[in-house]
Design an enzyme around this catalytic site. Structure first.
Site, mmCIF file in Angstrom:
data_model
loop_
_atom_site.group_PDB
_atom_site.id
_atom_site.type_symbol
_atom_site.label_atom_id
_atom_site.label_comp_id
_atom_site.label_asym_id
_atom_site.label_seq_id
_atom_site.Cartn_x
_atom_site.Cartn_y
_atom_site.Cartn_z
ATOM 1 C CE LYS A 130 -4.532 0.657 0.228
ATOM 2 N NZ LYS A 130 -5.545 -0.256 -0.315
ATOM 3 C CG ASN A 245 -14.506 3.201 -7.305
ATOM 4 O OD1 ASN A 245 -14.859 2.103 -6.888
ATOM 5 N ND2 ASN A 245 -14.071 3.370 -8.535
ATOM 6 N N GLY A 247 -18.839 3.260 -2.791
ATOM 7 C CA GLY A 247 -20.206 3.488 -2.316
ATOM 8 C C GLY A 247 -21.201 3.811 -3.418
HETATM 9 P P1 NAD Z 1 -13.316 7.476 -2.825
HETATM 10 O O1 NAD Z 1 -12.353 8.557 -2.498
HETATM 11 O O2 NAD Z 1 -13.763 7.312 -4.219
HETATM 12 O O3 NAD Z 1 -14.621 7.643 -1.923
HETATM 13 C C1 NAD Z 1 -14.602 7.801 -0.538
HETATM 14 C C2 NAD Z 1 -15.794 8.677 -0.200
HETATM 15 O O4 NAD Z 1 -15.965 8.690 1.201
HETATM 16 C C3 NAD Z 1 -15.616 10.125 -0.660
HETATM 17 O O5 NAD Z 1 -16.727 10.515 -1.441
HETATM 18 C C4 NAD Z 1 -15.528 10.905 0.656
HETATM 19 O O6 NAD Z 1 -16.106 12.212 0.579
HETATM 20 C C5 NAD Z 1 -16.320 10.020 1.595
HETATM 21 N N1 NAD Z 1 -15.953 10.208 2.988
HETATM 22 C C6 NAD Z 1 -14.737 10.528 3.514
HETATM 23 N N2 NAD Z 1 -14.833 10.628 4.856
HETATM 24 C C7 NAD Z 1 -16.121 10.354 5.168
HETATM 25 C C8 NAD Z 1 -16.834 10.287 6.389
HETATM 26 N N3 NAD Z 1 -16.232 10.535 7.555
HETATM 27 N N4 NAD Z 1 -18.146 9.966 6.342
HETATM 28 C C9 NAD Z 1 -18.778 9.719 5.174
HETATM 29 N N5 NAD Z 1 -18.144 9.776 3.986
HETATM 30 C C10 NAD Z 1 -16.839 10.080 3.991
HETATM 31 O O7 NAD Z 1 -12.686 6.126 -2.259
HETATM 32 P P2 NAD Z 1 -13.103 4.636 -2.593
HETATM 33 O O8 NAD Z 1 -12.165 4.115 -3.601
HETATM 34 O O9 NAD Z 1 -14.573 4.541 -2.816
HETATM 35 O O10 NAD Z 1 -12.715 3.937 -1.216
HETATM 36 C C11 NAD Z 1 -13.621 3.885 -0.106
HETATM 37 C C12 NAD Z 1 -13.186 2.771 0.821
HETATM 38 O O11 NAD Z 1 -13.171 1.554 0.075
HETATM 39 C C13 NAD Z 1 -11.775 2.929 1.408
HETATM 40 O O12 NAD Z 1 -11.735 2.359 2.690
HETATM 41 C C14 NAD Z 1 -10.926 2.120 0.455
HETATM 42 O O13 NAD Z 1 -9.711 1.707 1.063
HETATM 43 C C15 NAD Z 1 -11.874 0.973 0.174
HETATM 44 N N6 NAD Z 1 -11.580 0.250 -1.055
HETATM 45 C C16 NAD Z 1 -11.652 0.832 -2.285
HETATM 46 C C17 NAD Z 1 -11.340 0.082 -3.414
HETATM 47 C C18 NAD Z 1 -11.454 0.638 -4.809
HETATM 48 O O14 NAD Z 1 -11.227 -0.121 -5.760
HETATM 49 N N7 NAD Z 1 -11.827 1.875 -5.000
HETATM 50 C C19 NAD Z 1 -10.940 -1.251 -3.277
HETATM 51 C C20 NAD Z 1 -10.902 -1.815 -2.014
HETATM 52 C C21 NAD Z 1 -11.219 -1.053 -0.898
#
Ligand code: NAD
Length: 441
Positions: A130, A245, A247
């Protein structure tokens, strides 16, 4: 010498100076301490020998870099970045790069550990890593972001590469950032190296289906679990925290493909709620314009981003950041099923509370492994120079996620343990076996 309660079984490890090895925090809510505690429990059940256990408690190696970047106003700003290579016994390290103002080395270590378990649980031939840069990308111009991304690769290029360590997008990093990083690396190598990073845009060797792979993989796991729990996902209600992404794609797949009702979405500015269901597409449009959920006409707004965790729903989907469901709020979670798309959203104390309440938990490194699975498909396609269509990607993703869930479910039944521990048993056993076969321990 600093000793803390951070050893196996919560005891201090002898002769470890935790400050000297750069633990930025020794707090029990520190994600890396949580990751170590989770491993310790699995190690005990698996009766891992001490050297194997100790090797798996720590990253194999890590790099810290200072990144000078010329800002638009002409000043040079020095950013701090990390890359942690947790374990590569099963293949090259794999894991995203996060841009976040509160990034710490311990968070990156924890996430690198979880990547190691994630690649093992879905059984792709990769290890775990990471990266992160301490920065607030919302305050940076596109030019500053590009210069920062390239500066990171210039420092890290010596430890990255198709056979060594392959990054990907994560919180606040995008396909465009992956493209800049790939380009910088290719310039350094003197030839195109598309496979050195995944989550790239399609015209630059990205894979069909990578965009929504994390959410889709989670939905595939949830479908398997729901069959066993006899939960009708089409009639279920959902509350989602985080509309990025993971959510927003989950919300769309749940509403459009499962026919489920998304009743709440929590974002950084608060929670939007409608018991009859939110119009997910309209909310996406609103979110694109405002970067929040406040002001959306189709629901009631609550100025608390964690309110979504406690609302009445069948399925709760944390998809934002770590440490959101804690001992403080776990008792008020009303969902029957928890689909952890975020990494580390539930603390161990909350985990115990949810288990007692009988919540069916689909743990992070299983539930969100769809992203890394399609990233692996992307690496394979880059190596072949031959690209698959969307149907083939989804079919192969479904097969991988279903097999992973079944392995975890079987371990849970055999050992009579909750799914999180079962996922650890499957993953840790696979990594330990690879280390033994290689003669490391
Ligand atoms: P992202 O940046 O696209 O989205 C994260 C969202 O969460 C943002 O819209 C942000 O405004 C919101 N956010 C931040 N703090 C917050 C809070 N306190 N309350 C509510 N919303 C909040 O990131 P992502 O890629 O969707 O990743 C989200 C989670 O999923 C992370 O934990 C990441 O490690 C995990 N994840 C993502 C992927 C991927 O492929 N994108 C893969 C595995 C795990």
């Amino acid at each position: 010498m600093t000793k803390t309660s951070n050893g196996a079984g919560g005891q201090p490890l002898e002769n470890v100076d935790y400050h000297a090895i750069g633990m930025s925090s020794l707090d029990a809510s520190d994600p890396f301490i949580i990751a170590q505690r989770q491993l310790d429990t699995a190690a005990e059940l698996l009766a891992l020998d001490e050297p194997t256990h100790q090797m798996l408690r720590w990253p194999l190696r890590e790099m810290h870099a200072h990144l000078p970047v010329r800002m638009d106003d002409g000043r040079i700003h020095v950013f701090h970045g990390f890359r942690v290579q947790y374990n590569d016994a099963r293949g090259p390290c794999k894991g995203g790069i996060r841009f976040h103002p509160l990034e710490t080395i311990d968070t990156v270590r924890a996430l690198a550990a979880w990547m190691t378990w994630k690649t093992a649980v879905v059984d792709v031939p990769l290890g775990g890593g990471k990266g992160g840069i301490v920065c607030d990308p919302t305050t940076l111009s596109a030019g500053e972001l590009e210069r920062l991304s390239r500066a990171y690769v210039r420092q890290m290029a010596r430890i990255l590469g198709l056979e060594k360590d392959v990054p990907a997008p994560d919180v606040y990093t995008t396909p465009q950032i992956m493209a800049w990083m790939m380009d910088e690396y290719s310039v350094i190598q003197g030839h195109n190296e598309f496979g050195m990073i995944t989550g790239k845009p399609l015209p630059l060797g990205g894979s069909e289906g990578r965009g929504d792979a994390t959410a889709r993989g989670g939905v595939y796991v949830m479908q398997e679990a729901a069959r066993i729990a006899k939960l009708d996902l089409g009639k279920a209600t959902y509350s989602i925290q985080g509309f990025g992404n993971a959510g927003s794609n989950a919300a769309r797949i749940i509403a459009d493909e499962l026919g489920g009702t998304v009743v709440a979405v929590g974002e950084i500015d608060g929670t939007i709620y409608n018991a009859r269901g939110l119009d997910v597409h309209a909310l996406e449009e609103h979110f694109r314009r405002t970067r929040g959920v406040r002001g959306f006409k189709g629901g009631d707004f609550m100025p608390n981003s964690r309110a979504c965790l406690e609302l009445t729903c069948d399925v709760l989907v944390p998809a934002a950041l770590e440490n959101q469901i804690t001992a403080d709020n776990a008792g008020r979670v009303k969902a029957r099923l928890l689909l952890e798309l975020a990494n580390g959203p539930t603390t161990p104390e909350a985990d115990a509370i949810l288990t007692d309440k009988g919540v069916l938990l689909l743990p992070d490194f299983l539930a969100n492994a769809g992203g890394v699975t399609v990233s692996y498909f992307e690496m394979v396609q880059n190596a072949y120079g031959y690209y698959w269509d969307l149907d083939l990607v989804r079919e192969r993703l479904l097969r991988k996620m279903t097999a992973a869930f079944r392995a975890v479910h079987e371990a849970a039944q055999t050992h009579q343990v909750p799914n999180r521990l079962a996922a650890y048993l499957v993953a840790v056993n696979r990594v330990a076996q690879a280390m033994k076969l290689r003669g490391w321990v």
